[in-house]
Design a protein around this motif. Structure first.
Motif, PDB file in Angstrom:
ATOM      1  N   UNK A   1       0.930   8.134 -20.785  1.00  0.00           N
ATOM      2  CA  UNK A   1       2.342   8.441 -20.982  1.00  0.00           C
ATOM      3  C   UNK A   1       2.908   9.173 -19.771  1.00  0.00           C
ATOM      4  N   UNK A   2       3.465  10.323 -19.983  1.00  0.00           N
ATOM      5  CA  UNK A   2       4.048  11.082 -18.875  1.00  0.00           C
ATOM      6  C   UNK A   2       2.986  11.387 -17.835  1.00  0.00           C
ATOM      7  N   UNK A   3       3.332  11.181 -16.593  1.00  0.00           N
ATOM      8  CA  UNK A   3       2.373  11.325 -15.501  1.00  0.00           C
ATOM      9  C   UNK A   3       2.073  12.785 -15.168  1.00  0.00           C
ATOM     10  N   UNK A   4       3.043  13.641 -15.367  1.00  0.00           N
ATOM     11  CA  UNK A   4       2.852  15.028 -14.973  1.00  0.00           C
ATOM     12  C   UNK A   4       3.259  15.239 -13.529  1.00  0.00           C
ATOM     13  N   UNK A   5       3.871  16.348 -13.270  1.00  0.00           N
ATOM     14  CA  UNK A   5       4.345  16.691 -11.926  1.00  0.00           C
ATOM     15  C   UNK A   5       3.987  18.151 -11.694  1.00  0.00           C
TER      16      UNK A   5
ATOM     17  N   UNK B   1      -2.708   6.682 -30.350  1.00  0.00           N
ATOM     18  CA  UNK B   1      -2.238   7.759 -29.472  1.00  0.00           C
ATOM     19  C   UNK B   1      -3.236   8.900 -29.479  1.00  0.00           C
ATOM     20  N   UNK B   2      -3.401   9.544 -28.333  1.00  0.00           N
ATOM     21  CA  UNK B   2      -4.130  10.806 -28.235  1.00  0.00           C
ATOM     22  C   UNK B   2      -3.325  11.733 -27.351  1.00  0.00           C
TER      23      UNK B   2
END
Length: 387
Positions: A6-10, A78-79
């Motif tokens: 999901x969200x890649x992270x920044x 989902x996890x």
């Protein structure tokens, strides 16, 4: 559909949440932007403390290993990390403690999973959880509508078990569970885990190119050193050459990440020239009865999918000396499911014959309905290669 991240992270965004911990209170009239040095020092000191804490590093590595295994099995919807960020709660019912992960199964069931590394020390081989921690984690699960399970990594055996809190026994201020009892109630099948078995041995053969052999050194006593060129390679299962691409991929994975002992056996032609080098992986039978059983049944267990992937994960994140060089490796979604696709046994004429066993706690049938009386862990094999 397949799992994907999901969200890649920044880092620039994620570090903002650390400021609240590094600088919990305002400092008079100073602007937050003017407190960079103070913030960096606090974060750096905390990081140094964690990096110097081997036990903490092991715990985080185990947590990431479980996440990677679940993603690689690819059998869930989902996890998500559950125990990050702030939360507020009504303390009238006691303490709440978030577990490590929330998992949503394909049928919509929500699991809340706390991951524990059972260190390879002592002779009791017991998982231990403080009673108050289990109670507060159970309270969180009840408050958020999920079923709490404990993912226990038995590092001495390299095996995972997924167990209900009710499996633990009461021991004063602790809750304890032995490895044997954990195996009996293991629910890793919920995540798509299974145990593989194949016909031994698996062999990787390096075939020499006879036309390109040459002497590189000749000693006075007549002894010679030869150099050879690789002319080809082969993968064999129980002496049969594997040609199917899917079977080759699976065989490679098993040889690289399994733990069957491997031996090197050179093969020479009639003139005494090296014809091939065989690297043979075969199970280590503890006695003649065990060897006879393997021969009679026609297969030997290679281990669970979760164990094989964990060995791969640890190889990627740990040095040969056992030191941690990384906490995580980006998992390949559904890798393990792709290794042995559901239609594998519908294809005709397999060279690499596979058995897959799924383990269920006593009283649970594959459909989820009671399977009748029984007090031991059950598995669901079929007479021939298959699921």
């Amino acid at each position: 559909m397949a799992l994907r991240r999901g969200r890649k992270g920044d880092l620039g965004l994620e570090v903002m949440s650390l400021i609240e911990l590094a600088l919990p209170t305002p400092d008079g009239q100073r602007l937050l932007s003017d407190r960079h040095t103070e913030t960096a020092t606090a974060i750096s000191d905390a990081l140094r403390s964690s990096l110097d804490n081997v036990s903490r590093l092991r715990g985080w590595q185990t947590q990431y290993a479980f996440e990677a295994v679940v993603v690689a099995l690819g059998a869930i919807r989902l996890i998500k990390t559950e125990d990050s960020g702030l939360f507020y709660f009504d303390d009238g019912g006691g303490e709440l403690q978030p577990p490590d992960f929330r998992i949503v199964l394909n049928d919509g069931t929500h699991l809340l999973v706390e991951v524990k590394n059972v260190a390879p020390t002592g002779s009791d081989r017991e998982a231990k959880v403080r009673a108050k921690d289990m109670a507060s984690t159970q309270a969180y699960a009840q408050a958020t509508g999920g079923r709490l399970l404990y993912a226990l990594f038995w590092s001495r055996m390299g095996m995972w078990t997924l167990v209900d809190p009710s499996a633990f026994s009461i021991a004063g201020s602790q809750r304890r569970l032995s490895f044997v009892d954990a195996i009996k109630v293991n629910e890793m099948y919920l995540l798509g885990d299974g145990m593989l078995a194949i016909e031994p041995p698996l062999t990787f053969s390096v075939i020499t190119d006879r036309d390109r052999e040459r002497v590189v050194e000749r000693l006075p006593d007549g002894e010679e050193t030869w150099a050879f060129t690789i002319g080809g390679i082969e993968l064999l299962s129980a002496g049969r050459t594997i040609t199917d691409p899917d079977e080759k991929k699976l065989a490679w994975f098993l040889m690289l990440h399994g733990d069957w002992p491997q031996t090197e056996e050179p093969q020479f032609d009639e003139q005494g020239r090296l014809a091939r080098l065989d690297y043979i992986s075969a199970p280590e039978a503890p006695d003649e009865d065990a060897a006879r059983q393997i021969e009679e049944q026609g297969f030997a267990f290679f281990g669970t999918l979760s164990r094989l992937y964990t060995l791969r994960f640890l190889e990627a994140t740990t040095t040969e000396e056992g030191d941690i060089r990384a906490l995580r490796e980006e998992p390949e979604p559904a890798l393990l499911a792709q290794l042995v696709p559901d239609d594998y046994w519908e294809r005709p004429e397999h060279v690499l014959r596979i058995w897959r066993f799924r383990q269920y706690p006593a009283g649970i049938a594959p459909s989820g309905t009671p399977s009748g009386a029984g007090s031991a862990t059950t598995s669901m094999p079929v007479p021939g290669p298959g699921d």
